[in-house]
Design a protein around this motif. Sequence first.
Motif, PDB file in Angstrom:
ATOM      1  N   ALA A  19       0.822  -1.215   0.000  1.00 29.77           N
ATOM      2  CA  ALA A  19       0.000   0.000   0.000  1.00 29.77           C
ATOM      3  C   ALA A  19       0.854   1.262   0.000  1.00 29.77           C
ATOM      4  CB  ALA A  19      -0.930  -0.003   1.212  1.00 29.77           C
ATOM      5  N   ARG A  20       1.984   1.228   0.686  1.00 23.21           N
ATOM      6  CA  ARG A  20       2.871   2.404   0.687  1.00 23.21           C
ATOM      7  C   ARG A  20       3.514   2.615  -0.676  1.00 23.21           C
ATOM      8  NH1 ARG A  20       5.494   1.352   6.577  1.00 23.21           N
ATOM      9  NH2 ARG A  20       3.990   2.594   7.744  1.00 23.21           N
ATOM     10  N   ALA A  21       3.804   1.531  -1.388  1.00 31.25           N
ATOM     11  CA  ALA A  21       4.435   1.643  -2.709  1.00 31.25           C
ATOM     12  C   ALA A  21       3.465   2.196  -3.747  1.00 31.25           C
ATOM     13  CB  ALA A  21       4.953   0.272  -3.155  1.00 31.25           C
ATOM     14  N   ASP A  22       2.172   1.912  -3.590  1.00 24.50           N
ATOM     15  CA  ASP A  22       1.159   2.379  -4.536  1.00 24.50           C
ATOM     16  C   ASP A  22      -0.096   2.725  -3.734  1.00 24.50           C
ATOM     17  OD1 ASP A  22      -0.331   2.989  -6.771  1.00 24.50           O
ATOM     18  OD2 ASP A  22      -0.555   0.909  -7.426  1.00 24.50           O
ATOM     19  N   PRO A  23      -0.075   3.881  -3.064  1.00 21.83           N
ATOM     20  CA  PRO A  23      -1.171   4.211  -2.151  1.00 21.83           C
ATOM     21  C   PRO A  23      -2.533   4.260  -2.852  1.00 21.83           C
ATOM     22  CG  PRO A  23       0.638   5.785  -1.935  1.00 21.83           C
ATOM     23  CD  PRO A  23       0.924   4.935  -3.135  1.00 21.83           C
ATOM     24  N   PRO A  24      -3.542   3.668  -2.216  1.00 17.68           N
ATOM     25  CA  PRO A  24      -4.888   3.731  -2.791  1.00 17.68           C
ATOM     26  C   PRO A  24      -5.502   5.106  -2.564  1.00 17.68           C
ATOM     27  CG  PRO A  24      -4.962   2.653  -0.672  1.00 17.68           C
ATOM     28  CD  PRO A  24      -3.509   2.915  -0.970  1.00 17.68           C
ATOM     29  N   LEU A  25      -6.472   5.429  -3.388  1.00 20.28           N
ATOM     30  CA  LEU A  25      -7.252   6.648  -3.187  1.00 20.28           C
ATOM     31  C   LEU A  25      -8.221   6.388  -2.038  1.00 20.28           C
ATOM     32  CD1 LEU A  25      -8.359   9.450  -4.028  1.00 20.28           C
ATOM     33  CD2 LEU A  25      -9.901   8.217  -5.578  1.00 20.28           C
ATOM     34  N   LEU A  38     -18.912   7.314  -6.788  1.00 21.53           N
ATOM     35  CA  LEU A  38     -17.574   6.729  -6.718  1.00 21.53           C
ATOM     36  C   LEU A  38     -17.421   5.562  -7.691  1.00 21.53           C
ATOM     37  CD1 LEU A  38     -17.096   6.894  -2.865  1.00 21.53           C
ATOM     38  CD2 LEU A  38     -15.952   8.300  -4.596  1.00 21.53           C
ATOM     39  N   VAL A  39     -18.469   4.757  -7.848  1.00 20.48           N
ATOM     40  CA  VAL A  39     -18.437   3.668  -8.832  1.00 20.48           C
ATOM     41  C   VAL A  39     -18.294   4.247 -10.233  1.00 20.48           C
ATOM     42  CG1 VAL A  39     -19.846   1.862  -9.910  1.00 20.48           C
ATOM     43  CG2 VAL A  39     -19.638   1.963  -7.419  1.00 20.48           C
ATOM     44  N   GLU A  40     -19.030   5.302 -10.512  1.00 22.37           N
ATOM     45  CA  GLU A  40     -18.941   5.942 -11.831  1.00 22.37           C
ATOM     46  C   GLU A  40     -17.538   6.500 -12.077  1.00 22.37           C
ATOM     47  OE1 GLU A  40     -21.056   9.508 -14.410  1.00 22.37           O
ATOM     48  OE2 GLU A  40     -21.960   8.871 -12.525  1.00 22.37           O
ATOM     49  N   GLU A  41     -16.958   7.141 -11.086  1.00 19.70           N
ATOM     50  CA  GLU A  41     -15.602   7.679 -11.230  1.00 19.70           C
ATOM     51  C   GLU A  41     -14.587   6.550 -11.446  1.00 19.70           C
ATOM     52  OE1 GLU A  41     -14.745  10.172  -7.848  1.00 19.70           O
ATOM     53  OE2 GLU A  41     -16.349  11.581  -8.357  1.00 19.70           O
ATOM     54  N   ALA A  43     -15.065   3.712 -12.793  1.00 21.24           N
ATOM     55  CA  ALA A  43     -15.272   3.075 -14.099  1.00 21.24           C
ATOM     56  C   ALA A  43     -14.402   3.700 -15.183  1.00 21.24           C
ATOM     57  CB  ALA A  43     -16.744   3.138 -14.491  1.00 21.24           C
ATOM     58  N   ALA A  44     -13.955   4.917 -14.970  1.00 20.52           N
ATOM     59  CA  ALA A  44     -13.066   5.562 -15.948  1.00 20.52           C
ATOM     60  C   ALA A  44     -11.743   4.807 -16.076  1.00 20.52           C
ATOM     61  CB  ALA A  44     -12.811   7.014 -15.550  1.00 20.52           C
ATOM     62  N   ALA A  45     -11.383   4.033 -15.043  1.00 21.15           N
ATOM     63  CA  ALA A  45     -10.125   3.285 -15.051  1.00 21.15           C
ATOM     64  C   ALA A  45     -10.310   1.838 -15.495  1.00 21.15           C
ATOM     65  CB  ALA A  45      -9.497   3.322 -13.664  1.00 21.15           C
ATOM     66  N   GLY A  46     -11.547   1.395 -15.662  1.00 18.43           N
ATOM     67  CA  GLY A  46     -11.806   0.019 -16.085  1.00 18.43           C
ATOM     68  C   GLY A  46     -12.975  -0.569 -15.319  1.00 18.43           C
ATOM     69  N   PRO A  47     -13.191  -1.881 -15.489  1.00 19.06           N
ATOM     70  CA  PRO A  47     -14.310  -2.530 -14.791  1.00 19.06           C
ATOM     71  C   PRO A  47     -14.195  -2.351 -13.275  1.00 19.06           C
ATOM     72  CG  PRO A  47     -13.385  -3.989 -16.450  1.00 19.06           C
ATOM     73  CD  PRO A  47     -12.459  -2.806 -16.349  1.00 19.06           C
ATOM     74  N   VAL A  48     -15.324  -2.124 -12.638  1.00 23.13           N
ATOM     75  CA  VAL A  48     -15.360  -1.867 -11.200  1.00 23.13           C
ATOM     76  C   VAL A  48     -15.845  -3.117 -10.466  1.00 23.13           C
ATOM     77  CG1 VAL A  48     -16.406  -0.466  -9.372  1.00 23.13           C
ATOM     78  CG2 VAL A  48     -15.814   0.577 -11.573  1.00 23.13           C
ATOM     79  N   VAL A  49     -15.124  -3.475  -9.418  1.00 21.33           N
ATOM     80  CA  VAL A  49     -15.541  -4.539  -8.513  1.00 21.33           C
ATOM     81  C   VAL A  49     -15.664  -3.923  -7.130  1.00 21.33           C
ATOM     82  CG1 VAL A  49     -14.974  -6.758  -7.482  1.00 21.33           C
ATOM     83  CG2 VAL A  49     -14.396  -6.324  -9.886  1.00 21.33           C
ATOM     84  N   LEU A  50     -16.865  -3.922  -6.615  1.00 19.83           N
ATOM     85  CA  LEU A  50     -17.121  -3.419  -5.270  1.00 19.83           C
ATOM     86  C   LEU A  50     -16.959  -4.590  -4.311  1.00 19.83           C
ATOM     87  CD1 LEU A  50     -18.194  -1.325  -3.260  1.00 19.83           C
ATOM     88  CD2 LEU A  50     -20.494  -2.047  -3.891  1.00 19.83           C
ATOM     89  N   CYS A  80     -21.066  -2.181 -12.029  1.00 17.80           N
ATOM     90  CA  CYS A  80     -20.021  -2.858 -11.262  1.00 17.80           C
ATOM     91  C   CYS A  80     -20.394  -4.310 -11.029  1.00 17.80           C
ATOM     92  CB  CYS A  80     -19.785  -2.163  -9.924  1.00 17.80           C
ATOM     93  SG  CYS A  80     -21.160  -2.284  -8.752  1.00 17.80           S
ATOM     94  N   HIS A  81     -19.424  -5.050 -10.551  1.00 19.18           N
ATOM     95  CA  HIS A  81     -19.667  -6.365  -9.963  1.00 19.18           C
ATOM     96  C   HIS A  81     -19.558  -6.169  -8.465  1.00 19.18           C
ATOM     97  CE1 HIS A  81     -19.937  -8.815 -13.522  1.00 19.18           C
ATOM     98  NE2 HIS A  81     -18.952  -8.098 -14.033  1.00 19.18           N
ATOM     99  N   TRP A  82     -20.122  -7.113  -7.713  1.00 17.79           N
ATOM    100  CA  TRP A  82     -20.226  -6.959  -6.265  1.00 17.79           C
ATOM    101  C   TRP A  82     -19.770  -8.238  -5.582  1.00 17.79           C
ATOM    102  CZ3 TRP A  82     -25.618  -7.344  -3.628  1.00 17.79           C
ATOM    103  CH2 TRP A  82     -25.520  -7.103  -2.250  1.00 17.79           C
ATOM    104  N   ILE A  83     -18.763  -8.135  -4.742  1.00 20.67           N
ATOM    105  CA  ILE A  83     -18.314  -9.255  -3.926  1.00 20.67           C
ATOM    106  C   ILE A  83     -18.471  -8.850  -2.466  1.00 20.67           C
ATOM    107  CG2 ILE A  83     -16.401 -10.762  -3.302  1.00 20.67           C
ATOM    108  CD1 ILE A  83     -15.248 -10.258  -6.108  1.00 20.67           C
TER     109      ILE A  83
END
Length: 130
Positions: A19-25, A38-41, A43-50, A80-83
Amino acid sequence: VWPEQEARRERLSRAIDVARADPPLLTTGDLLVDLPRLVEEAAAAGPVVLFHSAVVAYLEPEQRRTFDALVRSLVADGACHWISNEAQGVLPSVLREPPDPDDPRFALAVDGEVVALTHGHGRTLHWLER
């Protein structure tokens, strides 16, 4: 992590390094209000998995039902997909039958349908037949 759980402590340490090497938003907000945006935002980076585990239990029962309906609508719309991995009584709609109050395992569900029962900390996974 309890003091005697060295394996979990080491796994946590490695995860922190990643996480420190590539911090999440990280975003603050209201789950029931801000999630669609947030799901819509994302999606700009690719398929969303919640994904969530042991989160919905902290919502009040009415909020749980609202969350369930909200995420199901996002899945139905193809946003999105949901897990989910929650205690069996937390999201009863994902179960095939009523929750067993004597079974401490969590229900692992994909897009709102249970696929496995798990230990709350991931120690075990029991796939269910389809």
